[in-house]
Design a protein around this motif. Structure first.
Motif, PDB file in Angstrom:
ATOM      1  N   LYS A  87       9.719  53.364  89.231  1.00  0.00           N
ATOM      2  CA  LYS A  87       8.245  53.572  89.649  1.00  0.00           C
ATOM      3  C   LYS A  87       7.077  53.183  88.998  1.00  0.00           C
ATOM      4  O   LYS A  87       6.401  53.513  89.066  1.00  0.00           O
ATOM      5  N   LEU A  88       7.308  52.047  88.306  1.00  0.00           N
ATOM      6  CA  LEU A  88       6.565  51.191  87.055  1.00  0.00           C
ATOM      7  C   LEU A  88       5.923  50.362  87.532  1.00  0.00           C
ATOM      8  O   LEU A  88       4.633  49.480  87.246  1.00  0.00           O
ATOM      9  N   ASN A 102       6.271  43.625  89.060  1.00  0.00           N
ATOM     10  CA  ASN A 102       5.718  44.040  90.480  1.00  0.00           C
ATOM     11  C   ASN A 102       6.808  42.713  90.764  1.00  0.00           C
ATOM     12  O   ASN A 102       6.462  42.016  90.170  1.00  0.00           O
ATOM     13  N   PRO A 103       7.089  42.949  91.970  1.00  0.00           N
ATOM     14  CA  PRO A 103       8.173  42.554  92.447  1.00  0.00           C
ATOM     15  C   PRO A 103       6.555  41.124  93.771  1.00  0.00           C
ATOM     16  O   PRO A 103       5.912  41.404  93.579  1.00  0.00           O
ATOM     17  N   MET A 104       7.603  40.261  93.650  1.00  0.00           N
ATOM     18  CA  MET A 104       6.818  38.918  93.916  1.00  0.00           C
ATOM     19  C   MET A 104       8.337  38.471  95.030  1.00  0.00           C
ATOM     20  O   MET A 104       9.165  38.480  95.063  1.00  0.00           O
ATOM     21  N   SER A 106       7.487  50.206 101.001  1.00  0.00           N
ATOM     22  CA  SER A 106       6.627  51.100 100.934  1.00  0.00           C
ATOM     23  C   SER A 106       5.737  51.825  99.662  1.00  0.00           C
ATOM     24  O   SER A 106       5.813  51.331  99.297  1.00  0.00           O
ATOM     25  N   GLY A 107       4.943  52.195 100.342  1.00  0.00           N
ATOM     26  CA  GLY A 107       3.380  53.048  99.091  1.00  0.00           C
ATOM     27  C   GLY A 107       3.151  52.609  98.434  1.00  0.00           C
ATOM     28  O   GLY A 107       2.585  52.512  97.497  1.00  0.00           O
ATOM     29  N   ILE A 108       2.926  51.089  98.395  1.00  0.00           N
ATOM     30  CA  ILE A 108       2.496  50.476  97.639  1.00  0.00           C
ATOM     31  C   ILE A 108       1.364  49.560  98.220  1.00  0.00           C
ATOM     32  O   ILE A 108       1.887  48.430  99.610  1.00  0.00           O
ATOM     33  N   PRO A 109       0.360  49.413  97.364  1.00  0.00           N
ATOM     34  CA  PRO A 109      -0.291  47.283  98.131  1.00  0.00           C
ATOM     35  C   PRO A 109       0.037  46.312  97.783  1.00  0.00           C
ATOM     36  O   PRO A 109       1.185  46.470  96.357  1.00  0.00           O
ATOM     37  N   PHE A 110      -0.409  45.089  98.419  1.00  0.00           N
ATOM     38  CA  PHE A 110      -0.147  43.880  98.086  1.00  0.00           C
ATOM     39  C   PHE A 110      -1.084  42.775  97.858  1.00  0.00           C
ATOM     40  O   PHE A 110      -1.797  42.937  98.536  1.00  0.00           O
ATOM     41  N   ILE A 111      -0.657  41.779  96.998  1.00  0.00           N
ATOM     42  CA  ILE A 111      -1.875  40.787  96.959  1.00  0.00           C
ATOM     43  C   ILE A 111      -0.699  39.445  97.669  1.00  0.00           C
ATOM     44  O   ILE A 111       0.454  39.393  97.308  1.00  0.00           O
TER      45      ILE A 111
END
Length: 339
Positions: free
Chosen positions: A120-121, A180-182, A243-248
């Motif tokens: 959740k972080l 943050n996932p890569m 889902s639910g998070i934005p991406f660069i």
């Protein structure tokens, strides 16, 4: 051997792919390895001996799932209703075991797959190309790319200046906790998976699932379709499962990353924070500028950058990474220039 590829998913579903192959003892590379030794290892990666039609068991917290390898030795799990331990750790482990006897007295064949399930972080995710985005390969010049691939190794292949520190900064975000996932989406074949993992480990590029392409005929078609279709499909798979998070989104101007990311934004409005495109092809600048205009009309900025520091400063100005991490990126570039 079972070669699992890093998986990913969410609290309800996990996607995990791997392959069963004859173990050819490739091992790790060394800085002093000769060009001939590098070529021999790369030859082994492409001249694989696949094990088709065998059963793999995946075990997670007492639950079990089964999958069968295809003609190219690939297996695929879509693990639903799983029960990952409820701990504050994005990376979880799935035990894999080969249930069939391929050769007499083969013994137990097992492996451990690592799976990324965001906590959740998470502030945002990052999806990056590899060739000519993280490391120079000459992907637009076939002969140069082949020489680089077959005669170099993970030590001799040097990433662009500042990439390691920049990706570490993105992984940490603003809280410094590496949550943050890569994700790395590339048109390189799965045969290079262990090579790319070693390269990223040696050069301290944050770990994450690699989404590569199949060279075989059995799964989709030869080299698994076009570069464009492959990347678009993989990005959409990431968006669905995370889902639910934005991406660069990060890529380069050498191939079709800008066009692919334009389609992503059209199909998934609100999911992209910014696009960074490394400028590696002077003859494509006008086209990238035109695409950037279309993307801007959709509410997203595409930044055509000449170096990593430019992208890092933009991310800092937008409040996505920390000042101290940008200073580390500048230091990494300076150290690289002096070495």
């Amino acid at each position: 051997m079972i070669l699992p590829y890093k998986g990913f998913g969410n609290e309800k579903e996990v996607f995990l792919v791997g392959r069963v192959l004859r173990d050819r003892g490739i091992g790790f590379s060394a800085f002093e390895d000769s060009r001939f030794r590098n070529f021999r290892k790369m030859y082994k990666r492409f001249m694989t001996w696949e094990i088709p039609n065998v059963t793999i068991k995946a075990t997670l917290d007492g639950q079990e799932w089964l999958a069968t390898t295809d003609d190219e030795g690939y297996f695929e799990f879509e693990i639903k209703n799983h029960s990952f331990p409820k701990i504050d750790n994005s990376w979880q482990e799935v035990k894999l075991e080969l249930l069939d006897e391929v050769i007499p007295n083969q013994g137990i064949v097992q492996a451990t797959a690592r799976v990324f399930v965001p906590t959740k972080l998470v502030e945002y995710g990052v999806i990056s190309d590899i060739d000519d985005t993280i490391v120079p390969t000459g992907a637009t010049r076939v002969w140069e790319m082949l020489k680089t691939t077959f005669f170099g190794n993970a030590h001799s292949r040097i990433p662009f200046e500042g990439v390691s520190a920049f990706y570490q900064a993105l992984e940490k975000g603003t809280d410094g906790k590496e949550n943050n996932p890569m994700f790395y989406v590339s048109s390189s074949p799965w045969n290079l998976y262990d090579f790319l993992l070693e390269l990223m480990d040696i050069h301290q590029i944050p770990k994450g699932p690699l989404m590569l392409r199949d060279l075989g005929l059995s799964r989709e078609q030869f080299i698994a379709g076009s570069h464009f279709d492959h990347k678009l499909t993989q990005v959409e798979k990431i968006f669905r499962l995370v889902s639910g998070i934005p991406f660069i989104l990060i890529g380069d101007s050498g191939q079709h990353d800008a066009e692919i990311y334009l389609q992503v934004i059209k199909k998934h409005p609100g999911r992209v924070k910014v696009i960074y495109i490394r400028d590696v092809a002077e003859n494509k600048r006008n086209m990238i500028t035109q695409i950037a205009t279309q993307i801007r009309e959709l509410g997203v900025e595409l930044m055509l950058v000449t170096d990593t520091i430019s992208a890092a400063k933009d991310a800092l100005n937008r409040g996505w990474i920390r000042q101290e991490d940008v200073l580390e990126i500048i230091k990494e570039k300076k150290d690289h220039a002096e070495s």
